[in-house]
Design an enzyme around this catalytic site. Structure first.
Site, PDB file in Angstrom:
ATOM      1  CB  ILE A  14      23.536  27.955  37.411  1.00  0.00           C
ATOM      2  CG1 ILE A  14      24.683  26.936  36.957  1.00  0.00           C
ATOM      3  CG2 ILE A  14      24.089  29.312  36.694  1.00  0.00           C
ATOM      4  CD1 ILE A  14      24.248  26.366  35.634  1.00  0.00           C
ATOM      5  CB  ALA A  20      29.845  19.244  43.007  1.00  0.00           C
ATOM      6  CG  ASP A  21      29.651  24.893  45.164  1.00  0.00           C
ATOM      7  OD1 ASP A  21      28.301  24.714  45.739  1.00  0.00           O
ATOM      8  OD2 ASP A  21      30.868  25.061  45.613  1.00  0.00           O
ATOM      9  CE  LYS A  37      27.854  17.038  40.929  1.00  0.00           C
ATOM     10  NZ  LYS A  37      27.201  15.688  40.627  1.00  0.00           N
ATOM     11  CG  ASP A 135      19.869  11.213  45.735  1.00  0.00           C
ATOM     12  OD1 ASP A 135      18.787  11.273  46.493  1.00  0.00           O
ATOM     13  OD2 ASP A 135      20.641  12.064  45.720  1.00  0.00           O
TER      14      ASP A 135
END
Length: 299
Positions: A14, A20-21, A37, A135
């Site tokens: 998603i 990371a994915d 994650k 960030d």
């Protein structure tokens, strides 16, 4: 409730980030859906150590304005962190959805200020724990099921130990939302306030400032854009995005400044409603007078 080494079943991807994915995952024992994650380059010891530090830092900053960590498995061959699945997506998705429905990317002033206040509350909570995010951007702000903005992704966050500022070698952050001092390797909690100012500007206008202006604010003039003709909102954004970090308000002061603007907008809304009601009453009274004249002339 935080748990370690939770067993999950991955569904589909998603999203993805720098290291990371993110996958939709399901807990077989409870049947609940979560967001996992997953570290992409788990073979790299540096990436693995940074991923573990991010998890502990986000858990340390746990609070109502931070995405909660439900559990993790940091010892797995492919380490992952589990957080609640938020189908409303990110603040970027919220802005894009509003643009598709209203044909304009900017949010209503009151909604933008309320979201900015929620982000400021989250920053106040994080800064109180001596952590600077470094960030902050719409992609790293999620909208939970209650519609509240919560901060996510502490991959570049740093802990302020003794000094009020931190110096690093090289640039860290996203250039479009990074404060001028970040390009010089200096990181302070006021850097997050700068990013909040740019995010508020984007919510109010529908477009983001250029990287060149963020990197050289002394050389490039502030974009002439009074948000909806509202000079006071423009002054608020300028106050948050001061080039010199020493002149920016703290997160707590930012909440106070936003509350002032919300009260002013609320008063204007009440006054406008009162004027509209008065005009409507005058119109009805005029209609009644005309009807009375007709009855006298034509009994």
């Amino acid at each position: 409730m935080f748990e370690r080494n939770i067993a999950i079943e991955f569904a589909w991807s998603i999203g993805h980030g720098g290291q990371a994915d993110v996958y939709l995952a399901r807990r077989p024992d409870t049947g609940s859906w979560l967001a996992a994650k997953v570290l992409r380059e788990a073979w790299d010891p540096y990436q693995r150590r940074a991923f573990v530090q991010e998890a502990h830092r986000q858990l340390r900053c746990a609070g109502p304005g931070v995405v909660p960590i439900i559990g993790w498995n940091l010892d797995a061959p492919q380490p992952f962190i589990l957080v609640p699945y938020m189908p409303k997506g990110t603040l970027r998705d919220c802005i894009a959805a509003h643009a598709s429905m209203q044909s304009v990317a900017r949010l209503p002033a009151e909604q933008a200020l309320c979201m900015a206040r929620q982000i400021a509350e989250s920053l106040a909570h994080i800064h109180q724990r001596n952590v600077v995010h470094r960030d902050l951007k719409p992609e790293n702000i999620l909208v939970n099921t209650d519609g509240r903005c919560v901060i996510n992704d502490f991959g570049l966050a740093a802990t302020m130990v003794h000094d009020a500022w931190l110096r690093t070698t090289g640039f860290l952050g996203t250039p479009r939302y990074a404060a001028p001092e970040q390009f010089e390797g200096v990181h302070v909690t006021a850097s997050d306030i700068w990013a909040l100012g740019l995010i508020l500007h984007e919510m109010l206008t529908g477009y983001s400032l250029s990287r060149a202006w963020a990197q050289y604010p002394q050389l490039i003039a502030w974009p002439s854009c009074f948000h909806g003709g509202n000079q006071k909102l423009d002054n608020l954004v300028r106050r948050l995005a001061q080039p010199d970090w020493r002149h920016r308000p703290s997160a707590r002061e930012t909440i106070y400044l936003i509350d002032i603007e919300l009260q002013r907008l609320s008063f204007q809304t009440i006054r406008r409603q009162h004027v509209e009601q008065s005009l409507a009453n005058a119109y009805l009274y005029g209609q009644q007078l005309r009807l009375a004249r007709r009855r006298r002339l034509y009994p």
